[in-house]
Design an enzyme around this catalytic site. Structure first.
Site, short mmCIF file in Angstrom:
data_model
loop_
_atom_site.label_atom_id
_atom_site.label_comp_id
_atom_site.label_asym_id
_atom_site.label_seq_id
_atom_site.Cartn_x
_atom_site.Cartn_y
_atom_site.Cartn_z
N PHE A 36 47.15 30.64 41.11
CA PHE A 36 46.56 31.95 41.41
C PHE A 36 45.47 32.21 40.39
O PHE A 36 45.72 32.17 39.19
CB PHE A 36 47.60 33.07 41.37
N ASP B 260 42.95 28.67 32.78
CA ASP B 260 43.03 30.08 33.15
C ASP B 260 44.20 30.69 32.39
O ASP B 260 45.36 30.51 32.74
CB ASP B 260 43.22 30.21 34.67
N LYS C 235 43.96 40.63 31.76
CA LYS C 235 45.25 41.31 31.57
C LYS C 235 45.43 41.86 30.15
O LYS C 235 44.86 42.89 29.82
CB LYS C 235 46.40 40.35 31.91
C1 LIG Z 1 46.20 33.24 36.18
C2 LIG Z 1 45.45 34.40 36.76
N1 LIG Z 1 44.13 34.33 36.83
C3 LIG Z 1 43.40 35.36 37.32
C4 LIG Z 1 44.02 36.49 37.80
C5 LIG Z 1 43.19 37.63 38.35
O1 LIG Z 1 43.18 38.69 37.43
P1 LIG Z 1 42.73 40.14 37.90
O2 LIG Z 1 43.81 40.69 38.75
O3 LIG Z 1 42.56 40.89 36.61
O4 LIG Z 1 41.45 39.98 38.61
C6 LIG Z 1 45.40 36.60 37.75
C7 LIG Z 1 46.09 37.80 38.26
O5 LIG Z 1 47.28 37.87 38.36
C8 LIG Z 1 46.15 35.52 37.22
O6 LIG Z 1 47.49 35.54 37.18
#
Ligand SMILES: Cc1ncc(COP(=O)(O)O)c(C=O)c1O
Length: 393
Positions: free
Chosen positions: A135, A219, A248
Site C-alpha cells: 500500500f 516507503d 504519518k
Molecule cells: C506505506 C504507506 N505509504 C503511503 C501511504 C499513504 O499515506 P497518506 O494516507 O498520508 O497519503 C500509506 C497510508 O496508509 C502507507 O501505509
C-alpha cells in the site's frame, strides 16, 4: 438526541462517505487517552493510523505550534524559512546523508519518490516494480504502485507498474533489467497485514537495484519516525535506500510528508521539476522538528522497542491465544495480530465498546500501534481489554 448522535447525523449529511466509520465522536485527547462527546474515556492504541506518534496534545508540540503560529505562517518555497531547514537536518542526521523535499502526505511523498526515480533514470527507465499486498497511497501514481482492493474501480492505472510477491527474491530478479527506474518496498508492509521481511530480503533487493541501476525506494510512511524501535524501519536491516518516503508520524498528527534522497538522486529535482505549495509550511515543520526533539530527549525510540516486546509477548500469552491467534508479529510499536477468525472487525468493535481503540487490516489482522508515550499501566489495561474483546467474539 445526544450530542454524539447529532454530530454523526450532521457529518453524514455534509461529508462524503469514503471512510468506514465507527460511531464515536472524539472531542478531546491527552497523551494516549481520548474522550468522546459523551465524556467517555478511551485508550488510544492506534494513534490515528500512526499519525499521533507522541499522543494527543503533547506539551512540546503544542508549544512549538503556538510559538510558530505567533511568528510566521506561510511564505512559499521561493523563499527560505528556518523550521523546514531544522526539520530537514534532523531527518538527514537520523536517516542517511542526502537532501529532503517536503509535501503534506504519504501519498505525495510516494509521488515525489516515483517522479524523482523516473527523472533520474532518463527516458529508457519506464518501469517501476512494487510488491503484492503493498500500500503506497491513493493518488494515481501511488495507487499504481499499490496492490489489492484499493485499485478497484480505478484501472487502468499508470503504465509500467509491475507487482511481484513480497519476500520473493527470484521473482524480483526475474523482472529486473535496464528499463526499471525504481523498486518500491515497505520495510514492513503495513496495510497488507503487518508483513515482515525475511532477514536478508531488503539486502537482496538492494543488491538487485545496484546491479541494474534502479533506485531503491523504501516507503517508510508507516515505519518511519521511531515507531518500529529504530528511527527508520530499514535501520533494523542494515540497508540504506536511495530514496525514503515519510508521512504519518512525521508531523506528530499534522500533515507533513517528505522524501529523503541520497545526493546522487536528489540533484535530479531542479526548479520546475517538482514542487508543493504548502510543503515545508513553517507551522507543520516546527511541529515535526519538535517530534524529533521529543523522541530524542525522552529516549522514546528505544522505549518503543521495549514496549513492543512487552506487548507482543503478553498477547502471545493470552489465555485465548491458542484458539484465537494465528500469529503475533511486528517491530516496536507496529504490531499485527493475525486472528484465526476470518474477520476481526468484531474484535475491534468489542474493544471499542470496552474503551480501547485498535484497528483491523487485511480482514483479520489486528493492528496495534499506540503512540510512543503510552505508560506501562496503560499497556496493562489495554491488554486486559484486548483479551476480553477477543474472548467475547
Ligand atoms: C506505506 C504507506 N505509504 C503511503 C501511504 C499513504 O499515506 P497518506 O494516507 O498520508 O497519503 C500509506 C497510508 O496508509 C502507507 O501505509
Amino acid at each position: 438526541m445526544s450530542l454524539q448522535a447529532e454530530l454523526i447525523r450532521r457529518h453524514e449529511q455534509s461529508l462524503i462517505g469514503n471512510y468506514g466509520k465507527l460511531p464515536v465522536v472524539f472531542v478531546r485527547g491527552d497523551g494516549a487517552l481520548l474522550w468522546d462527546a459523551a465524556d467517555r474515556q478511551y485508550l488510544d492504541f492506534f494513534a490515528g493510523f500512526g499519525g499521533s506518534i507522541l499522543g494527543h496534545c503533547h506539551p512540546a508540540l503544542v508549544n512549538a505550534v503556538r510559538q510558530q503560529a505567533q511568528t510566521l505562517w506561510h511564505v512559499g518555497n521561493q523563499f527560505y524559512s528556518e523550521p523546514q531547514i531544522r526539520l530537514a537536518e534532523q531527518i538527514v542526521s537520523k536517516g542517511f546523508p542526502g537532501r529532503v523535499f517536503f509535501c503534506h502526505s504519504g501519498a505525495e511523498a510516494v509521488e515525489a519518490a516515483l517522479k524523482l526515480a523516473r527523472i533520474s533514470g532518463g527516458p529508457a527507465r519506464t518501469r517501476t516494480i512494487a510488491m503484492l499486498q503493498a500500500f503506497h497511497g491513493r493518488t494515481m501514481g501511488a495507487l499504481s504502485a499499490t496492490a489489492g482492493p484499493a485499485r478497484n474501480g480505478f484501472t487502468p492505472l499508470l503504465e509500467g507498474f509491475i507487482h511481484v510477491p513480497f519476500n520473493d527474491v527470484p521473482a524480483l530478479e526475474a523482472r529486473m533489467d535496464a528499463t526499471v527506474s525504481a523498486v518500491i518496498v515497505e520495510p514492513v508492509q503495513g496495510e497488507g497485514g503487518v508483513n515482515m521481511p525475511s532477514e536478508d530480503y531488503l539486502q537482496q533487493v538492494r543488491r538487485l537495484c545496484d546491479r541494474h541501476g534502479a533506485a531503491l525506494i523504501f516507503d517508510e510512511v508507516w515505519t518511519g519516525v521511531g515507531r518500529t524501535g529504530r528511527y527508520f524501519g530499514h535501520q533494523h536491516y542494515g540497508v540504506v535506500p536511495d530514496i525514503m518516503t515519510l508521512g504519518k508520524a512525521l508531523g506528530g498528527g499534522l500533515p507533513v510528508g517528505a522524501i529523503l534522497a541520497r545526493p546522487r538522486w536528489a540533484v535530479f529535482f531542479q526548479p520546475t521539476t517538482h514542487g508543493c505549495t504548502l510543503g515545508g509550511n513553517p507551522i507543520c515543520a516546527a511541529a515535526a522538528a519538535a517530534v524529533f526533539d521529543v523522541l530524542e530527549r525522552q529516549n522514546l525510540v528505544e522505549y518503543a522497542r521495549q514496549a513492543g516486546v512487552f506487548l507482543r509477548d503478553a498477547i502471545k500469552n493470552f489465555r485465548c491465544a491458542p484458539r484465537r491467534i494465528a500469529q503475533v508479529r511486528g517491530l516496536g510499536l507496529f504490531i499485527g495480530v493475525e486472528m484465526t477468525l476470518p474477520d476481526a472487525a468484531p474484535v475491534v468493535r468489542a474493544a471499542l465498546d470496552h474503551g480501547l481503540v485498535i484497528n483491523v487490516t487485511h480482514k483479520n489482522v489486528l493492528r496495534i500501534c499506540p503512540s510512543l508515550v503510552i505508560t506501562r499501566p496503560q499497556m496493562e489495561q489495554a491488554l486486559d481489554i484486548l483479551q476480553r474483546a477477543m474472548e467475547s467474539v
